[in-house]
Structures are given as structure tokens and as C-alpha cells.
Scaffold this active site. Structure first.
Site, short mmCIF file in Angstrom:
data_model
loop_
_atom_site.label_atom_id
_atom_site.label_comp_id
_atom_site.label_asym_id
_atom_site.label_seq_id
_atom_site.Cartn_x
_atom_site.Cartn_y
_atom_site.Cartn_z
N GLU A 1 0.83 -1.21 0.00
CA GLU A 1 0.00 0.00 0.00
C GLU A 1 0.86 1.27 0.00
O GLU A 1 1.12 1.85 1.05
CB GLU A 1 -0.95 0.04 1.20
CG GLU A 1 -1.88 1.25 1.16
CD GLU A 1 -2.75 1.40 2.39
OE1 GLU A 1 -3.65 2.24 2.39
OE2 GLU A 1 -2.53 0.67 3.38
N LYS B 1 -2.70 -2.11 -2.89
CA LYS B 1 -3.74 -1.21 -2.39
C LYS B 1 -3.30 0.21 -2.72
O LYS B 1 -2.32 0.70 -2.17
CB LYS B 1 -3.96 -1.39 -0.89
CG LYS B 1 -5.08 -0.49 -0.35
CD LYS B 1 -5.49 -0.86 1.07
CE LYS B 1 -6.59 0.06 1.56
NZ LYS B 1 -7.10 -0.32 2.91
#
Length: 295
Positions: free
Chosen positions: A176, A213
Site C-alpha cells: 500500500e 492497495k
């Protein structure tokens, strides 16, 4: 669910991943949004007890099932806790939801327009414990504030270094590198980030896969090469401060990405709601986010 069943669900499931991983620093804000003020608890133990109650209420809600929620990201204390007398990961898999665990310990101060992850002491022990509890994967967050090539390269390099450690434990990492949606050069950051990720994906060992992500890109379709890459199991999107309606509208313009929302999922839930009100409010949010994810 066995590991391969969980992999199949994440790879092809028609739904989204709920982010229930607010950690120590963000827990007071999450509780306040839920209607619990700081004077309602004393110390970390009571604070984490209250946030676990909130998460348990979400997980046991009739609308929170594997039909539309295919995965959930947990905070470490939530993973180690119980829901209805069962370990939290078990409570999720029994509802058809794949469990993940947040592993990062927060962010360093900004340098070169980015914030790297702080060191993660005891990571091997945490990964071993998570695997034993039936967790499928992990999540680790960095932040990109400016379109600085050196900084973004450092973020992606660090993310993949940790991801390889996760893979060695038989877990699937969610990488992420969040692009700040308030950044003046957000679109340029998206492009630099995409190219850096592609470069590292091509270096992964044969047969290994990661998840990504990412912030919803400034230009729709920017991350399409990542959604189609053979070493990417799934690309999920964070809401990044957008309202639920804004996040869902933008997500729907990016086929191949599904939601992994936190604030946009939980923003209308309140401690004082009756069970009926709570379930109806959560169900409305789940329906909206699911629709945007499968659009």
C-alpha cells in the site's frame, strides 16, 4: 476456508475488502467518529476494548458476509482477540470472509516527498502467529506526498522488500503506497508509482503474487497495467479521504480495481444506534461500495 479457497475468493470474488485496521494512533479518531469521546475510556486497554467491541459488532452484523465483503484487514490486537468466543480470523472465515493483518508500525517523517514505513520489529514472529491463526495475507502502508522519483522509488523498494519477507511465510502481502489525494501533482505521482511497481513486479520469483492497495488514480485507467499483471492477485483501492459517494463514483471508473475502504465504510456508524439502525446503516454502505467494486 483453506488457503487455496481464500486465494480463489480474493482473485475472482465479486465484492470488496473491508479495512478494519485502525491502529493505536488512529483509534481515538475512529472511536470519536463512532460517537465515543476520549473521556469515555481511560488508557489503551479500555480504548482497544471499545474499538474491538465496534469491530465485533460489524463482523457479526447479518449484512457483513462473504456475499459482498470478500476480505477484511485486521489490526493485530483484533486478530489476537475473539468474536463470539472464536478467534477473529475464524469468525471471518466462517462468514466466507478472507482475513488479512496490518503489519506496519506507522510512518517515518517525510523525506524526498514521501513517508517510509518505520522498522517492523518482531515481524517474523507476527507472521508466524498470523499464519497459525488462519490469516491469508498482510497489509503495509507508506505515503507519497509529492511526485519525487527518488522518494517514490524508495517507497516501492521498501514495500517489496517487506513483501518478499511476507511471501516466505506463505502469506500474500498487500502493498500500500498511498498517494495523498490532496497532492498538487497527484497524477504525476500515480504514473511514477505505476512504473516503479511494474519494475519490481517483473523481479518477483516465478509463481509468486502480491496484491496492491492504491489510491484511486487522478486519471481513470492509470493503473490498468497493474490490474492485468500476472504477478498481481488483485488491485484494491483506498478511499483516501474521499466521501463514500465520491470514492464509489471514482472507483467505478477504474475497472479491475475493487474497494478496500475504511472511513468510507464506517463513517455513518454510531455507538448509540440500535442493532436495527446499525445493521441498516452498515448494509447501505456495503451495498454502495459493492456496487462500485463490481461496476
Amino acid at each position: 476456508m483453506q488457503f487455496n479457497d481464500m486465494r480463489d475468493k480474493i482473485a475472482a470474488g465479486q465484492g470488496f475488502i473491508a479495512a478494519l485496521d485502525q491502529s493505536g494512533g488512529s483509534t481515538p479518531k475512529a472511536l470519536k467518529g463512532y460517537g465515543v469521546e476520549e473521556d469515555a475510556y481511560s488508557g489503551d486497554e479500555e480504548m482497544f476494548g471499545l474499538i474491538h467491541q465496534m469491530r465485533s459488532r460489524i463482523i457479526t452484523s447479518p449484512c457483513f458476509s462473504g456475499e459482498k465483503v470478500i476480505g477484511a484487514i485486521l489490526f493485530e490486537k483484533t486478530m489476537d482477540g475473539e468474536v463470539d468466543g472464536r478467534p477473529t480470523p475464524t469468525a471471518l472465515t466462517e462468514r466466507g470472509i478472507v482475513p488479512f493483518i496490518k503489519i506496519d508500525k506507522g510512518l517515518e517523517d517525510e523525506r524526498d516527498g514521501v513517508q517510509l514505513m518505520k522498522p517492523i520489529p518482531g515481524l517474523d514472529e507476527l507472521l508466524t502467529r498470523a499464519k497459525g491463526l488462519g490469516v491469508f495475507g498482510t497489509k503495509e502502508r507508506s505515503v507519497i506526498n509529492q511526485a519525487n522519483e527518488a522518494g517514490i522509488s524508495a517507497v516501492v523498494g521498501q514495500q517489496f522488500e517487506v513483501a518478499i519477507q511476507v511471501l516466505r511465510h506463505g502469506l500474500v502481502p498487500i502493498i500500500e503506497p498511498e498517494v495523498n489525494i490532496k497532492s498538487a501533482d497527484r497524477g504525476a505521482s500515480d504514473v511514477i508509482l505505476r512504473e516503479e511497481i511494474l519494475r519490481h513486479l517483473d523481479r518477483l520469483p516465478e509463481g509468486e503474487q502480491v496484491m496492491l492497495k492504491l489510491s484511486i488514480p487522478a486519471k481513470a485507467g492509470t493503473f490498468e497495467p497493474l490490474t492485468n499483471h500476472p504477478r498481481v492477485l488483485r488491485v484494491v483501492a483506498l478511499s483516501g479521504g474521499f466521501s463514500r459517494s465520491e470514492a464509489c463514483e471514482q472507483l467505478a471508473q477504474n475497472p479491475g480495481m475493487i474497494a478496500s475502504f475504511s472511513r468510507a465504510l464506517l463513517s455513518d456508524l454510531r455507538h448509540g444506534q440500535s442493532d436495527e439502525e446499525f445493521d441498516k446503516t452498515l448494509g447501505t454502505a456495503i451495498d454502495e461500495i459493492h456496487a462500485a467494486s463490481v461496476a
